[in-house]
Write an enzyme that holds these catalytic residues in place. Sequence first.
Site, short mmCIF file in Angstrom:
data_model
loop_
_atom_site.label_atom_id
_atom_site.label_comp_id
_atom_site.label_asym_id
_atom_site.label_seq_id
_atom_site.Cartn_x
_atom_site.Cartn_y
_atom_site.Cartn_z
N HIS A 147 0.93 5.18 1.43
CA HIS A 147 0.36 6.15 2.37
C HIS A 147 0.38 7.52 1.71
O HIS A 147 1.40 7.90 1.13
CB HIS A 147 1.23 6.28 3.62
CG HIS A 147 1.33 5.05 4.46
ND1 HIS A 147 0.69 4.92 5.66
CD2 HIS A 147 2.03 3.90 4.29
CE1 HIS A 147 1.00 3.75 6.21
NE2 HIS A 147 1.81 3.11 5.39
N HIS A 193 0.84 -1.21 0.00
CA HIS A 193 0.00 0.00 0.00
C HIS A 193 0.86 1.25 0.00
O HIS A 193 2.02 1.22 0.43
CB HIS A 193 -0.94 0.02 1.22
CG HIS A 193 -0.24 -0.18 2.52
ND1 HIS A 193 0.15 -1.43 2.98
CD2 HIS A 193 0.17 0.69 3.47
CE1 HIS A 193 0.75 -1.31 4.14
NE2 HIS A 193 0.79 -0.02 4.47
P1 AMP Z 1 2.28 0.03 7.29
O1 AMP Z 1 3.01 0.26 8.59
O2 AMP Z 1 2.94 0.70 6.12
O3 AMP Z 1 1.99 -1.44 7.05
O4 AMP Z 1 0.91 0.78 7.46
C1 AMP Z 1 -0.27 0.16 7.83
C2 AMP Z 1 -1.29 1.24 8.06
O5 AMP Z 1 -2.56 0.65 8.03
C3 AMP Z 1 -1.14 1.97 9.40
O6 AMP Z 1 -1.01 3.36 9.18
C4 AMP Z 1 -2.44 1.61 10.11
O7 AMP Z 1 -2.93 2.65 10.92
C5 AMP Z 1 -3.37 1.29 8.97
N1 AMP Z 1 -4.48 0.39 9.27
C6 AMP Z 1 -4.40 -0.81 9.90
N2 AMP Z 1 -5.63 -1.37 9.98
C7 AMP Z 1 -6.49 -0.50 9.40
C8 AMP Z 1 -7.90 -0.50 9.19
N3 AMP Z 1 -8.68 -1.52 9.58
N4 AMP Z 1 -8.45 0.57 8.56
C9 AMP Z 1 -7.67 1.61 8.16
N5 AMP Z 1 -6.34 1.66 8.33
C10 AMP Z 1 -5.75 0.62 8.95
#
Ligand code: AMP
Length: 145
Positions: free
Chosen positions: A109, A107
Amino acid sequence: MTNNNAKAAEGCVFCQIAAGRIPSIRIYEDEDFIAFMDIAPQTEGHFLIVPRDHYPTLEEMPEFLLARALPLAQKLGRAAMTGLGVPGFNLLQNNGAVAGQVVPHWHLHIIPRRQEGEIPFKAGAPADLTRLPFVAENIRGNICQ
Ligand code: AMP
Ligand code: ZN
């Protein structure tokens, strides 16, 4: 969803969100991607751009999706700048737990920025110039065509 990594995808929160089994606040969707608000935002308006199919990291992402992802980040980043009235944003992508990746479903950000220093991205220490050419060569020598 395609069959790639079907087992890993079973327990994947972003696969569940893409399938509509876990709720999300969506801002965009098309045949390949969804974008939704991050549940623990770094700044107000932080959202994620996520392929519908499960690919753990950049290494597994197919080129056709990567070719779509950056123009989409441009389009949604522009919308965030206009809609939130922010002067800039960070585009962030973590690969691997050691890099801070928590959700192993690739993903992007988009993190709207209002002022410097809001989140602790800092310049590093000056490079060791005796090592830098060798570090560079270790990368240069392993670029596959
Ligand atoms: P990463 O550390 O790059 O894997 O980022 C994962 C992101 O996903 C973090 O910023 C979390 O806050 C976000 N995240 C995890 N679960 C959810 C969810 N159910 N809905 C929205 N964002 C999420
Ligand atoms: Zn997934």
